[in-house]
Motif scaffolding. Sequence first.
Motif, PDB file in Angstrom:
ATOM      1  N   PRO A  22      11.029  14.893  -5.069  1.00 33.42           N
ATOM      2  CA  PRO A  22      12.321  14.269  -5.358  1.00 33.42           C
ATOM      3  C   PRO A  22      12.850  13.418  -4.197  1.00 33.42           C
ATOM      4  CG  PRO A  22      12.364  16.614  -5.901  1.00 33.42           C
ATOM      5  CD  PRO A  22      11.078  16.343  -5.165  1.00 33.42           C
ATOM      6  N   GLY A  23      13.145  12.154  -4.494  1.00 32.54           N
ATOM      7  CA  GLY A  23      13.785  11.271  -3.523  1.00 32.54           C
ATOM      8  C   GLY A  23      12.894  10.709  -2.432  1.00 32.54           C
ATOM      9  N   LEU A  24      11.611  11.090  -2.387  1.00 36.81           N
ATOM     10  CA  LEU A  24      10.738  10.639  -1.301  1.00 36.81           C
ATOM     11  C   LEU A  24      10.576   9.116  -1.310  1.00 36.81           C
ATOM     12  CD1 LEU A  24       8.859  11.247   1.080  1.00 36.81           C
ATOM     13  CD2 LEU A  24       6.994  11.487  -0.584  1.00 36.81           C
ATOM     14  N   ALA A  25      10.250   8.552  -2.458  1.00 37.27           N
ATOM     15  CA  ALA A  25      10.031   7.105  -2.538  1.00 37.27           C
ATOM     16  C   ALA A  25      11.280   6.340  -2.127  1.00 37.27           C
ATOM     17  CB  ALA A  25       9.604   6.713  -3.950  1.00 37.27           C
ATOM     18  N   ARG A  26      12.430   6.751  -2.618  1.00 32.72           N
ATOM     19  CA  ARG A  26      13.668   6.041  -2.290  1.00 32.72           C
ATOM     20  C   ARG A  26      13.997   6.145  -0.795  1.00 32.72           C
ATOM     21  NH1 ARG A  26      19.006   5.454  -5.795  1.00 32.72           N
ATOM     22  NH2 ARG A  26      17.430   4.627  -7.145  1.00 32.72           N
ATOM     23  N   ARG A  27      13.763   7.323  -0.193  1.00 29.08           N
ATOM     24  CA  ARG A  27      14.029   7.484   1.244  1.00 29.08           C
ATOM     25  C   ARG A  27      13.156   6.568   2.093  1.00 29.08           C
ATOM     26  NH1 ARG A  27      14.378  13.054  -0.031  1.00 29.08           N
ATOM     27  NH2 ARG A  27      12.271  13.351   0.704  1.00 29.08           N
ATOM     28  N   LEU A  28      11.988   6.196   1.575  1.00 29.37           N
ATOM     29  CA  LEU A  28      11.080   5.326   2.316  1.00 29.37           C
ATOM     30  C   LEU A  28      11.145   3.878   1.829  1.00 29.37           C
ATOM     31  CD1 LEU A  28       8.092   7.767   2.709  1.00 29.37           C
ATOM     32  CD2 LEU A  28       9.777   7.098   4.430  1.00 29.37           C
ATOM     33  N   GLY A  29      12.193   3.541   1.082  1.00 20.41           N
ATOM     34  CA  GLY A  29      12.439   2.147   0.727  1.00 20.41           C
ATOM     35  C   GLY A  29      11.808   1.642  -0.543  1.00 20.41           C
ATOM     36  N   VAL A  30      11.260   2.545  -1.364  1.00 14.78           N
ATOM     37  CA  VAL A  30      10.683   2.111  -2.634  1.00 14.78           C
ATOM     38  C   VAL A  30      11.723   2.350  -3.721  1.00 14.78           C
ATOM     39  CG1 VAL A  30       8.852   2.490  -4.322  1.00 14.78           C
ATOM     40  CG2 VAL A  30       8.354   2.637  -1.878  1.00 14.78           C
ATOM     41  N   TRP A  31      12.114   1.282  -4.390  1.00 14.73           N
ATOM     42  CA  TRP A  31      13.124   1.396  -5.440  1.00 14.73           C
ATOM     43  C   TRP A  31      12.449   1.829  -6.719  1.00 14.73           C
ATOM     44  CZ3 TRP A  31      18.016   2.029  -5.895  1.00 14.73           C
ATOM     45  CH2 TRP A  31      18.643   1.805  -7.085  1.00 14.73           C
ATOM     46  N   VAL A  32      12.886   2.941  -7.289  1.00 13.82           N
ATOM     47  CA  VAL A  32      12.348   3.456  -8.529  1.00 13.82           C
ATOM     48  C   VAL A  32      13.471   3.441  -9.543  1.00 13.82           C
ATOM     49  CG1 VAL A  32      11.226   5.408  -9.649  1.00 13.82           C
ATOM     50  CG2 VAL A  32      10.807   4.958  -7.230  1.00 13.82           C
ATOM     51  N   ASP A  33      13.355   2.530 -10.511  1.00 16.21           N
ATOM     52  CA  ASP A  33      14.416   2.393 -11.504  1.00 16.21           C
ATOM     53  C   ASP A  33      13.795   1.867 -12.786  1.00 16.21           C
ATOM     54  OD1 ASP A  33      17.284   2.407 -12.194  1.00 16.21           O
ATOM     55  OD2 ASP A  33      16.985   0.236 -12.366  1.00 16.21           O
ATOM     56  N   ALA A  34      14.033   2.544 -13.873  1.00 14.23           N
ATOM     57  CA  ALA A  34      13.451   2.153 -15.152  1.00 14.23           C
ATOM     58  C   ALA A  34      13.941   0.785 -15.618  1.00 14.23           C
ATOM     59  CB  ALA A  34      13.772   3.200 -16.206  1.00 14.23           C
ATOM     60  N   GLU A  35      15.139   0.356 -15.165  1.00 12.52           N
ATOM     61  CA  GLU A  35      15.681  -0.924 -15.618  1.00 12.52           C
ATOM     62  C   GLU A  35      15.041  -2.105 -14.927  1.00 12.52           C
ATOM     63  OE1 GLU A  35      19.905  -1.159 -16.160  1.00 12.52           O
ATOM     64  OE2 GLU A  35      20.017   1.025 -16.009  1.00 12.52           O
ATOM     65  N   ARG A  61       0.833  -1.212   0.000  1.00 14.62           N
ATOM     66  CA  ARG A  61       0.000   0.000   0.000  1.00 14.62           C
ATOM     67  C   ARG A  61       0.863   1.257   0.000  1.00 14.62           C
ATOM     68  NH1 ARG A  61      -4.685  -1.557   4.315  1.00 14.62           N
ATOM     69  NH2 ARG A  61      -5.619  -3.182   3.050  1.00 14.62           N
ATOM     70  N   LEU A  62       1.910   1.254   0.846  1.00 20.97           N
ATOM     71  CA  LEU A  62       2.795   2.422   0.886  1.00 20.97           C
ATOM     72  C   LEU A  62       3.527   2.579  -0.443  1.00 20.97           C
ATOM     73  CD1 LEU A  62       4.084   4.790   2.325  1.00 20.97           C
ATOM     74  CD2 LEU A  62       5.735   3.204   3.342  1.00 20.97           C
ATOM     75  N   GLU A  63       3.969   1.480  -1.033  1.00 25.50           N
ATOM     76  CA  GLU A  63       4.629   1.558  -2.341  1.00 25.50           C
ATOM     77  C   GLU A  63       3.707   2.208  -3.370  1.00 25.50           C
ATOM     78  OE1 GLU A  63       6.076  -2.123  -3.891  1.00 25.50           O
ATOM     79  OE2 GLU A  63       7.742  -2.194  -2.474  1.00 25.50           O
ATOM     80  N   ARG A  64       2.465   1.714  -3.450  1.00 24.92           N
ATOM     81  CA  ARG A  64       1.515   2.270  -4.430  1.00 24.92           C
ATOM     82  C   ARG A  64       1.277   3.753  -4.171  1.00 24.92           C
ATOM     83  NH1 ARG A  64      -1.154  -2.839  -3.915  1.00 24.92           N
ATOM     84  NH2 ARG A  64      -2.583  -1.956  -2.400  1.00 24.92           N
ATOM     85  N   LEU A  65       1.140   4.123  -2.904  1.00 24.43           N
ATOM     86  CA  LEU A  65       0.901   5.525  -2.558  1.00 24.43           C
ATOM     87  C   LEU A  65       2.083   6.399  -2.985  1.00 24.43           C
ATOM     88  CD1 LEU A  65      -0.850   7.664  -1.123  1.00 24.43           C
ATOM     89  CD2 LEU A  65       0.386   7.102   0.970  1.00 24.43           C
ATOM     90  N   LEU A  66       3.304   5.948  -2.689  1.00 24.87           N
ATOM     91  CA  LEU A  66       4.491   6.737  -3.016  1.00 24.87           C
ATOM     92  C   LEU A  66       4.734   6.858  -4.517  1.00 24.87           C
ATOM     93  CD1 LEU A  66       6.846   5.440  -0.215  1.00 24.87           C
ATOM     94  CD2 LEU A  66       5.955   7.770  -0.440  1.00 24.87           C
ATOM     95  N   LEU A  67       4.168   5.946  -5.285  1.00 24.76           N
ATOM     96  CA  LEU A  67       4.357   5.980  -6.742  1.00 24.76           C
ATOM     97  C   LEU A  67       3.207   6.671  -7.474  1.00 24.76           C
ATOM     98  CD1 LEU A  67       5.917   2.449  -7.221  1.00 24.76           C
ATOM     99  CD2 LEU A  67       7.086   4.664  -7.157  1.00 24.76           C
ATOM    100  N   THR A  68       2.231   7.203  -6.730  1.00 23.24           N
ATOM    101  CA  THR A  68       1.164   7.966  -7.369  1.00 23.24           C
ATOM    102  C   THR A  68       1.763   9.235  -7.959  1.00 23.24           C
ATOM    103  OG1 THR A  68       0.613   9.109  -5.313  1.00 23.24           O
ATOM    104  CG2 THR A  68      -0.653   7.100  -5.839  1.00 23.24           C
TER     105      THR A  68
END
Length: 145
Positions: free
Chosen positions: A131-144, A117-124
């Motif tokens: 900037p950097g919010l998702a990564r600081r909370l442990g969600v990996w955002v990477d196009a690869e 749920r937190l992952e989905r919320l952070l990726l909205t």
Amino acid sequence: MTQPGGGARAGAVPFGLVDVAGPSMVPTLREGDQLLVRYGARIRPGAVVLFRHPFQQDLLVVKRAAERRAKGWWLLSDNRPVDSDSRSYGAVPDELVLGRVLLRLRPRPAWLAPGRRLERLLLTPWLARVPGLARRLGVWVDAEL
């Protein structure tokens, strides 16, 4: 790469500690970081996992689960120039994947395994603009991935 830090073993207790050795997970993890692992935890793409090296099974390793394949998990280094990952040894069989890294305990605590749920919320779109919010909370955002 990691080495046992707290003496906990898979099967004995559900949690254990490992210490990071090497640069393969920079910028997420650095040499000397101490991690809390949940053994037997469900793995999903994007998770940081602990596993036994396929060719040297006394060696414990931490990588990012990129995707599930027919022969196991495709595991990659966050530090892409370091190719000591599935690019060199292929998919890692399920039985060698020990667990999911939940937290970096030291030097600064950081959550590495947010819930879905937190992952989905952070990726909205509206939160993804921070900037950097998702990564600081442990969600990996990477196009690869």
